[in-house]
Enzyme design. Structure first.
Site, mmCIF file in Angstrom:
data_model
loop_
_atom_site.group_PDB
_atom_site.id
_atom_site.type_symbol
_atom_site.label_atom_id
_atom_site.label_comp_id
_atom_site.label_asym_id
_atom_site.label_seq_id
_atom_site.Cartn_x
_atom_site.Cartn_y
_atom_site.Cartn_z
ATOM 1 N N HIS A 82 0.833 -1.195 0.000
ATOM 2 C CA HIS A 82 0.000 0.000 0.000
ATOM 3 C C HIS A 82 0.865 1.241 0.000
ATOM 4 O O HIS A 82 1.844 1.334 0.729
ATOM 5 C CB HIS A 82 -0.895 0.020 1.251
ATOM 6 C CG HIS A 82 -1.735 1.253 1.339
ATOM 7 N ND1 HIS A 82 -2.894 1.404 0.615
ATOM 8 C CD2 HIS A 82 -1.565 2.398 2.027
ATOM 9 C CE1 HIS A 82 -3.409 2.595 0.874
ATOM 10 N NE2 HIS A 82 -2.626 3.223 1.724
ATOM 11 N N ASP A 161 -14.878 3.424 8.504
ATOM 12 C CA ASP A 161 -13.789 4.304 8.083
ATOM 13 C C ASP A 161 -14.290 5.353 7.093
ATOM 14 O O ASP A 161 -13.894 6.505 7.153
ATOM 15 C CB ASP A 161 -12.650 3.496 7.468
ATOM 16 C CG ASP A 161 -11.589 4.417 6.867
ATOM 17 O OD1 ASP A 161 -10.962 5.168 7.627
ATOM 18 O OD2 ASP A 161 -11.427 4.420 5.633
ATOM 19 N N ARG A 168 -13.905 13.531 9.591
ATOM 20 C CA ARG A 168 -12.629 14.158 9.934
ATOM 21 C C ARG A 168 -12.274 15.257 8.949
ATOM 22 O O ARG A 168 -11.705 16.281 9.311
ATOM 23 C CB ARG A 168 -11.517 13.098 9.960
ATOM 24 C CG ARG A 168 -11.594 12.172 11.180
ATOM 25 C CD ARG A 168 -10.757 10.912 10.955
ATOM 26 N NE ARG A 168 -9.386 11.217 10.596
ATOM 27 C CZ ARG A 168 -8.634 10.447 9.822
ATOM 28 N NH1 ARG A 168 -9.108 9.308 9.330
ATOM 29 N NH2 ARG A 168 -7.402 10.794 9.539
ATOM 30 N N SER A 183 -7.059 4.173 10.006
ATOM 31 C CA SER A 183 -7.865 4.259 8.788
ATOM 32 C C SER A 183 -7.245 3.415 7.671
ATOM 33 O O SER A 183 -7.900 2.566 7.054
ATOM 34 C CB SER A 183 -7.967 5.734 8.365
ATOM 35 O OG SER A 183 -8.471 5.862 7.063
ATOM 36 N N LYS A 187 -8.436 -0.763 6.250
ATOM 37 C CA LYS A 187 -8.757 -1.145 4.872
ATOM 38 C C LYS A 187 -7.880 -2.302 4.407
ATOM 39 O O LYS A 187 -8.337 -3.211 3.699
ATOM 40 C CB LYS A 187 -8.591 0.070 3.948
ATOM 41 C CG LYS A 187 -9.718 1.091 4.152
ATOM 42 C CD LYS A 187 -9.546 2.327 3.288
ATOM 43 C CE LYS A 187 -8.625 3.325 3.919
ATOM 44 N NZ LYS A 187 -9.089 4.709 3.968
HETATM 45 N N1 URA Z 1 -5.685 7.990 3.853
HETATM 46 C C1 URA Z 1 -6.605 7.220 4.485
HETATM 47 O O1 URA Z 1 -7.041 6.220 3.940
HETATM 48 N N2 URA Z 1 -7.020 7.576 5.698
HETATM 49 C C2 URA Z 1 -6.578 8.670 6.330
HETATM 50 O O2 URA Z 1 -7.003 8.930 7.438
HETATM 51 C C3 URA Z 1 -5.638 9.474 5.675
HETATM 52 C C4 URA Z 1 -5.197 9.105 4.426
#
Ligand code: URA
Ligand code: CA
Length: 432
Positions: A82, A161, A168, A183, A187
């Site tokens: 990632h 999320d 946020r 976050s 994923k």
């Molecule tokens: N990318 C994400 O997936 N989450 C975040 O909180 C910040 C960047």
């Protein structure tokens, strides 16, 4: 349990228990806890931070808030990579076939998303015939047979999320290490891989503007991964200037082919090897990172990596002859050079602004529904530290319209030439 008590607890700097974190995330996912209370909690976390245990609990609660992908039918250790996002980042297109060439299963789920260029699936769709809309069973079969498949994102992954990130975004709480780390990791964990390699970018084109912040985020994510039973490593890499030379969908496919042949831009190759060796090591195919890197280099030298890319394209319905004949990829009508106005050395190439220039050509999506032009984009002919002579081309614009004045202006505004400058350090560190 009352949400107001939990907000108060975090406001006063105390730790939330696993049950309390699960209560919050489950309640929020079901719309039982309102946005205003979760906003207050996010702000409290912003100021009071979270312990390692809280971060791991938050990650797992979000990972389990929706569907999770079960890759257990795929043989071998599944390693996912990632990147925290950058400009012209062609690494996935290179790494997927390169790692698969060493018999490591690459089960890649990839989004389209917004950005300067499309996501990995958009880039791959510039290959005629290639499709990524594949059912779950077919996906598993392809990975078992070819060690590689790329599928478009589907299903209801990490809804908690999605809600929290959107909240946020409008409550000035994006920039919090525990919230960003959980976050991203939620994923990755929902996507089902056994081990995770992270490319944490730093610089103008990145989320984390300084190497220090990037290091902190990398440590936070590596700790979460290891604490929840997914072996995780990270590379901290420079994104002050775009990676490689190409920014654009089909242009990046060409760049990936060059790199798989061993003729790619040096920075792109170096980062692919740094990430790839962690993937190979975590997959258990090498006893050390050095041995892993040697295996990757050999896969490039021997042509195995390139052959794997062809096999992959064919297996997903694409025309593999583009590998030997990249002119079959979508090609833009106009090529426009942007000449240097004076002699000197390239001192800066502001990554995010140059990315925006590519987007103005149509290489990326401004909104969820915008169409991408797969052929257009930019080729950087010079990188930071390179000498230039007045009149020499800095950038080649690949466009499907004649008037690109605003793009040229953006390029001139964001490539600085001075008397001297050195190439930036590409790899700022590794976290294991
Ligand atoms: N990318 C994400 O997936 N989450 C975040 O909180 C910040 C960047
Ligand atoms: Ca690139």
């Amino acid at each position: 349990m009352r949400m107001v008590d939990l907000i108060e607890k975090k406001r006063d700097g105390q730790e939330l228990t696993t049950e309390e974190i699960n209560f919050i995330i489950e309640g929020y996912t079901r719309d039982e806890i309102p946005d205003y209370q979760v906003s207050a909690l996010a702000m409290a976390i912003f100021f009071k931070d979270m312990s390692e245990r809280e971060r791991a609990d938050l990650t797992m609660a979000m990972a389990h808030s929706g569907d999770t992908i079960d890759l257990s039918a795929i043989k071998g250790v599944k390693v996912d990579k990632h990147s925290t996002g950058g400009v012209g980042d062609t690494t996935t297109l290179v790494l997927a076939p390169l790692v698969a060439a060493l018999d490591i299963p690459v089960a890649k789920m990839s989004g389209r998303g917004l950005g300067h260029t499309g996501g990995t699936t958009d880039k791959l769709e510039s290959i005629p015939g290639l499709h990524v809309e594949i059912g779950r069973e077919e996906f598993v079969r392809l990975v078992n047979e070819h060690k590689i498949a790329v599928v478009g994102q589907s299903g209801n992954l990490t809804p908690a999320d999605k809600k929290l990130y959107a909240l946020r975004d409008v409550t000035a709480t994006v920039n919090s290490i525990p919230l960003i780390a959980s976050s991203i990791m939620s994923k990755k964990i929902a996507a089902g891989s056994d081990a995770i390699v992270l490319d944490v970018k730093t610089g103008a084109g990145a989320f984390m503007k300084t190497a220090e912040e990037a290091r902190e985020l990398a440590h936070a994510m590596v700790s979460i991964g290891n604490n929840v039973g997914r072996r995780t490593m990270a590379v901290i890499s420079d994104m002050s200037q775009p990676l490689g030379a190409a920014i654009g969908n089909a242009l990046e496919v060409r760049e990936a082919i060059d790199t798989l042949r061993g003729n790619g831009p040096k920075d792109l190759e170096e980062l692919c090897l740094a990430l790839g060796r962690q993937m190979v090591f975590l997959a258990g195919k090498a006893a050390s990172l050095e041995e892993a890197e040697e295996k990757l280099r050999e896969a490039i030298r021997s042509g195995k990596a390139l052959a794997k890319f062809k096999e992959f394209i064919k297996s997903q319905g694409g025309d593999a002859s583009i590998v030997d004949d990249p002119d079959k990829l979508p090609t833009a009508t106009y090529r426009i050079e942007v000449p240097a106005k004076k002699d000197g050395v390239v001192a800066s190439i502001v990554a995010d602004e140059i990315g925006t220039a590519a987007m103005l050509l149509g290489a990326g999506r401004a909104t969820k529904d915008s169409e991408i032009d797969l052929a257009v984009g930019l080729i950087l002919n010079k990188k930071i530290g390179d000498k230039v002579v007045a009149g020499e081309s800095l950038v080649t614009i690949h466009a499907n319209r004649e008037n690109v004045d605003e793009v040229i202006e953006k390029i001139y505004g964001n490539i600085m030439i001075s008397d001297q400058a050195a190439a930036p350090t590409l790899i700022h560190g590794i976290v294991t």
